[in-house]
Design an enzyme around this catalytic site. Structure first.
Site, PDB file in Angstrom:
ATOM      1  N   GLY A  31       0.791  -1.223   0.000  1.00 27.46           N
ATOM      2  CA  GLY A  31       0.000   0.000   0.000  1.00 27.46           C
ATOM      3  C   GLY A  31       0.821   1.268   0.000  1.00 27.46           C
ATOM      4  O   GLY A  31       2.015   1.254  -0.273  1.00 27.46           O
ATOM      5  N   HIS A  37       3.775   1.475  -8.136  1.00 22.99           N
ATOM      6  CA  HIS A  37       2.679   0.509  -8.002  1.00 22.99           C
ATOM      7  C   HIS A  37       1.682   0.668  -9.155  1.00 22.99           C
ATOM      8  O   HIS A  37       1.194  -0.323  -9.697  1.00 22.99           O
ATOM      9  CB  HIS A  37       1.910   0.749  -6.698  1.00 22.99           C
ATOM     10  CG  HIS A  37       2.729   0.626  -5.454  1.00 22.99           C
ATOM     11  ND1 HIS A  37       2.962   1.684  -4.612  1.00 22.99           N
ATOM     12  CD2 HIS A  37       3.359  -0.440  -4.892  1.00 22.99           C
ATOM     13  CE1 HIS A  37       3.684   1.292  -3.578  1.00 22.99           C
ATOM     14  NE2 HIS A  37       3.949   0.002  -3.716  1.00 22.99           N
ATOM     15  N   SER A 185       9.349   5.062  -3.797  1.00 24.36           N
ATOM     16  CA  SER A 185       9.168   4.108  -2.711  1.00 24.36           C
ATOM     17  C   SER A 185       8.170   4.704  -1.735  1.00 24.36           C
ATOM     18  O   SER A 185       8.155   5.926  -1.522  1.00 24.36           O
ATOM     19  CB  SER A 185      10.506   3.871  -2.005  1.00 24.36           C
ATOM     20  OG  SER A 185      10.286   3.257  -0.744  1.00 24.36           O
TER      21      SER A 185
HETATM   22  P1  AMP Z   1       5.739  -2.622  -1.852  1.00 25.34           P
HETATM   23  O1  AMP Z   1       4.396  -2.019  -1.623  1.00 25.34           O
HETATM   24  O2  AMP Z   1       6.870  -1.721  -1.560  1.00 25.34           O
HETATM   25  O3  AMP Z   1       5.853  -3.987  -1.220  1.00 25.34           O
HETATM   26  O4  AMP Z   1       5.835  -2.880  -3.427  1.00 25.34           O
HETATM   27  C1  AMP Z   1       4.850  -3.590  -4.123  1.00 25.34           C
HETATM   28  C2  AMP Z   1       5.335  -3.826  -5.529  1.00 25.34           C
HETATM   29  O5  AMP Z   1       5.595  -2.575  -6.159  1.00 25.34           O
HETATM   30  C3  AMP Z   1       6.645  -4.622  -5.589  1.00 25.34           C
HETATM   31  O6  AMP Z   1       6.581  -5.532  -6.667  1.00 25.34           O
HETATM   32  C4  AMP Z   1       7.671  -3.548  -5.829  1.00 25.34           C
HETATM   33  O7  AMP Z   1       8.834  -4.012  -6.483  1.00 25.34           O
HETATM   34  C5  AMP Z   1       6.892  -2.601  -6.717  1.00 25.34           C
HETATM   35  N1  AMP Z   1       7.512  -1.278  -6.695  1.00 25.34           N
HETATM   36  C6  AMP Z   1       7.818  -0.537  -5.597  1.00 25.34           C
HETATM   37  N2  AMP Z   1       8.462   0.597  -5.965  1.00 25.34           N
HETATM   38  C7  AMP Z   1       8.548   0.569  -7.310  1.00 25.34           C
HETATM   39  C8  AMP Z   1       9.108   1.450  -8.292  1.00 25.34           C
HETATM   40  N3  AMP Z   1       9.699   2.595  -7.950  1.00 25.34           N
HETATM   41  N4  AMP Z   1       9.032   1.094  -9.595  1.00 25.34           N
HETATM   42  C9  AMP Z   1       8.436  -0.078  -9.951  1.00 25.34           C
HETATM   43  N5  AMP Z   1       7.894  -0.943  -9.087  1.00 25.34           N
HETATM   44  C10 AMP Z   1       7.948  -0.629  -7.785  1.00 25.34           C
END
Ligand code: AMP
Length: 301
Positions: A31, A37, A185
């Site tokens: 989230g 995302h 992020s």
């Molecule tokens: P998270 O919510 O941080 O667990 O991320 C969920 C998904 O989004 C994961 O597959 C991450 O690798 C992807 N994700 C997070 N940040 C980025 C970004 N800057 N570019 C592409 N995908 C991302």
């Protein structure tokens, strides 16, 4: 878009959709959605008949003293963004449903998880692979999309999916960056203005190494030293790891080639950030970053 809180209901809905012959595309997240995302959701929208997003801040992938409580959350904002990106079902379970009393099974991928984030965050990948395997069981996706910002996570999930013969296609997507090059992020929101500017040292370090690689330098030791120098210019940046690895084994290389990825984790103040880049690929290929190497160096140097 419909929000589903019940694990059982999600699974029943998924099984019914499969019976109707629908293809389920799935994006698992923690989230606090950003463009990274959303890029996964938009691609999932194109590839699947039904697009499912999960939001679950998974406690088992956070170690003691990590930022589980400080992890940003905003379900209303996420729902609006997810709906706009074409999500059909938003799955938002509680911890008690995912890990009920008596829960005793975990999934471990050996080898690939010993290094990089696995070395600095013991138990982290066990938490990730366990929850992803469980989510696959609940959501029954035909394909699942993951970002290559979490390069090691993507490699580990591919390994798990293959080793456990899970009938899910794993789709890796490029890193989405902010204008200055900082990888997006959810944790970026915890950076102060001064830290945000210092955080550009991650992409600056990659640019230093890629630039030298472009000029013919292949010795990993030298490329790492150049990157390290860039990070050490920032008073609040502490390197967690900075390595050049083979893209499939994640083993350190001595001489870089076109399968070599620079991977780094840097703490800026209290926020731990990660980034990576194939040294042989020009930065201008990176979506959302319109700057060339030299601009990056000057804007981050
Ligand atoms: P998270 O919510 O941080 O667990 O991320 C969920 C998904 O989004 C994961 O597959 C991450 O690798 C992807 N994700 C997070 N940040 C980025 C970004 N800057 N570019 C592409 N995908 C991302």
């Amino acid at each position: 878009m419909e929000t589903i809180h019940s694990l059982k209901e999600m699974q029943v809905r998924a099984l019914a959709l499969k019976k109707q012959g629908k293809t389920i595309a799935f994006v698992p997240t923690m989230g606090y959605l950003h463009e990274g995302h959303l890029s996964l959701l938009r691609e999932g929208r194109k590839r699947g008949d039904v697009l499912v997003l999960s939001i679950f801040v998974n406690p088992t992938q956070f170690g003691p003293g990590e930022d589980l409580d400080a992890y940003p959350r905003d379900l209303d904002r996420d729902s609006a963004l997810a709906s706009e990106a074409g999500t059909d079902l938003l799955f938002f379970p509680t911890s008690e449903q995912i890990y009920p009393a008596g829960y005793a099974t975990s999934v471990d991928v050996e080898g690939l998880t010993d290094t990089l984030c696995g070395a600095s965050r013991p138990g982290h990948f066990r938490g990730v692979t366990t929850v992803v395997a469980k989510l696959f069981g609940i959501v029954q996706p035909d394909l699942a999309l993951f970002g290559s910002k979490d390069f090691q996570q993507l490699a580990v999930i591919r390994r798990m999916t293959e080793d456990l013969n899970l009938p899910v296609e794993i789709v890796g997507m490029p890193i989405v960056r902010e204008e200055g090059g900082l990888a997006m992020s959810s944790r970026n929101v915890n950076l102060s203005a001064a830290e945000r500017s210092q955080a550009l040292c991650l992409v600056g370090a990659i640019a230093q190494a890629s630039n030298a690689y472009g000029e013919g330098e292949r010795r990993a030791e030298v490329l790492i030293a150049l990157a390290r120098q860039r990070i050490e210019q920032e008073p609040d940046a502490r390197i967690d790891y900075l390595q050049i690895c083979n893209d499939s084994t994640l083993a350190d290389v001595e001489l870089a080639d076109n399968q070599s990825v620079m991977l780094l984790s840097v703490r800026v103040g209290k926020t731990r950030l990660i980034d990576n880049h194939y040294l042989s690929r020009p930065q201008r290929d990176i979506p959302f970053c319109r700057f060339k190497i030299n601009t990056w160096l000057s804007c981050s140097g």
